[in-house]
Design a protein around this motif. Structure first.
Motif, short mmCIF file in Angstrom:
data_model
loop_
_atom_site.label_atom_id
_atom_site.label_comp_id
_atom_site.label_asym_id
_atom_site.label_seq_id
_atom_site.Cartn_x
_atom_site.Cartn_y
_atom_site.Cartn_z
N PRO A 9 -5.15 6.43 11.69
CA PRO A 9 -4.32 5.25 11.83
C PRO A 9 -4.27 4.40 10.58
N THR A 10 -5.32 4.39 9.76
CA THR A 10 -5.34 3.62 8.52
C THR A 10 -5.88 4.48 7.39
N LEU A 11 -5.37 4.19 6.18
CA LEU A 11 -5.80 4.91 5.00
C LEU A 11 -5.89 3.93 3.84
N SER A 12 -7.06 3.88 3.19
CA SER A 12 -7.25 3.00 2.04
C SER A 12 -7.40 3.86 0.79
N VAL A 13 -6.60 3.56 -0.22
CA VAL A 13 -6.54 4.39 -1.42
C VAL A 13 -6.65 3.52 -2.65
N THR A 80 -0.48 6.35 -6.48
CA THR A 80 -0.17 5.29 -5.53
C THR A 80 -0.15 3.92 -6.19
N GLN A 81 0.87 3.15 -5.84
CA GLN A 81 1.08 1.82 -6.41
C GLN A 81 0.98 0.76 -5.33
N PRO A 82 0.76 -0.49 -5.71
CA PRO A 82 0.69 -1.57 -4.69
C PRO A 82 1.92 -1.61 -3.79
N GLY A 83 3.07 -1.29 -4.35
CA GLY A 83 4.30 -1.30 -3.56
C GLY A 83 4.36 -0.21 -2.51
N ASP A 84 3.42 0.70 -2.53
CA ASP A 84 3.37 1.76 -1.51
C ASP A 84 2.69 1.28 -0.24
N SER A 85 2.09 0.11 -0.27
CA SER A 85 1.44 -0.44 0.92
C SER A 85 2.47 -0.61 2.03
N ALA A 86 2.21 0.03 3.15
CA ALA A 86 3.17 0.00 4.26
C ALA A 86 2.60 0.82 5.41
N VAL A 87 3.34 0.85 6.50
CA VAL A 87 3.04 1.79 7.58
C VAL A 87 3.99 2.97 7.43
N TYR A 88 3.45 4.16 7.49
CA TYR A 88 4.23 5.38 7.31
C TYR A 88 4.32 6.11 8.65
N ARG A 108 -1.23 3.20 8.53
CA ARG A 108 -1.14 2.09 7.59
C ARG A 108 -1.82 2.49 6.29
N LEU A 109 -1.09 2.39 5.20
CA LEU A 109 -1.64 2.71 3.88
C LEU A 109 -1.90 1.41 3.13
#
Lengths: 113, 113
Positions: A9-13, A80-88, A108-109
């Motif tokens: 459900p969540t992914l931190s990169v 991965t960039q900050p702008g990629d933060s989102a729900v996929y 959620r990334l």
């Protein structure tokens, strides 16, 4: 019931690393798969799609892989960039008279600086 | 310039009231949809219209009545609002029926008190 699901459900990169978001589907008749990105306060936005006669498709910094044997779909985001933060969301469609898109539950990334 | 626009963005109302959400697309698409997104981000299709004709009605209560005066508009009217109707409602369009690339509006957050 819904046939599309996600492993995490969540992914931190870490910023700059590659992200891999996974999705499992259960309907072997599905012939089209799509990834959508939903930023906070916005509607889902199309990222990339793939047909069931393919196993890989590349876009700009994104790659979708399809493994029909195990009914698995993944979205890879390079650098991965900050702008990629989102729900996929992964979504599937099954051709037919009642063709409709079924969405998975979303991942959620979040990006660590 | 917004491709799919829906109004209002926020809607707060009391139980039992009747409310409408409007949607317009300027993409020249033939097909329009309403999706409901719950608090866990799960997206579920409610209705689909193709050239003003109802194609999909996903066991949505009769209190929900879509109306498509022309193929550029798909409005959603909800009677006798209930607490469980609280969600974000998304309008979407696609170029044609069974063309799976969806363009979403920015959503209407409905809160029923």
């Amino acid at each position: 019931g819904e046939s599309v699901g996600l492993h995490l459900p969540t992914l931190s990169v870490q910023e700059g690393d590659n992200s891999i978001i996974n999705c499992a589907y259960s309907n072997s008749a599905s012939d089209y798969f799509i990834w959508y990105k939903q930023e906070s306060g916005k509607g889902p936005q199309f990222i990339i799609d793939i047909r069931s006669n393919m196993d890989k498709r590349q876009g700009q910094r994104v790659t979708v892989l399809l493994n029909k044997t195990v009914k698995h779909l993944s979205l890879q985001i390079a650098a991965t960039q900050p702008g990629d933060s989102a729900v996929y969301f992964c979504a599937e469609n099954t051709a037919g008279s009642a063709s409709k898109i079924i969405f998975g539950s979303g991942t959620r990334l979040s990006i660590r600086p | 310039d917004t491709a799919v626009s829906q109004t209002p963005k926020y809607l707060v109302t009391q139980m039992g009231n009747d409310k409408s959400i409007k949607c317009e697309q300027n993409l020249g698409h033939d097909t329009m949809y309403w999706y409901k997104q719950d608090s866990k981000k799960f997206l579920k299709i409610m209705f689909s219209y193709n050239n003003k004709e109802l194609i999909i009605n996903e066991t949505v209560p009769n209190r929900f009545s879509p109306k498509s005066p022309d193929k550029a508009h798909l409005n959603l009217h909800i009677n006798s609002l209930e607490l469980g109707d609280s969600a974000v409602y998304f309008c979407a369009s696609s170029q044609e029926w069974a063309n799976e690339k969806l363009f979403f509006g920015s959503g209407t957050q409905l809160s029923v008190l």
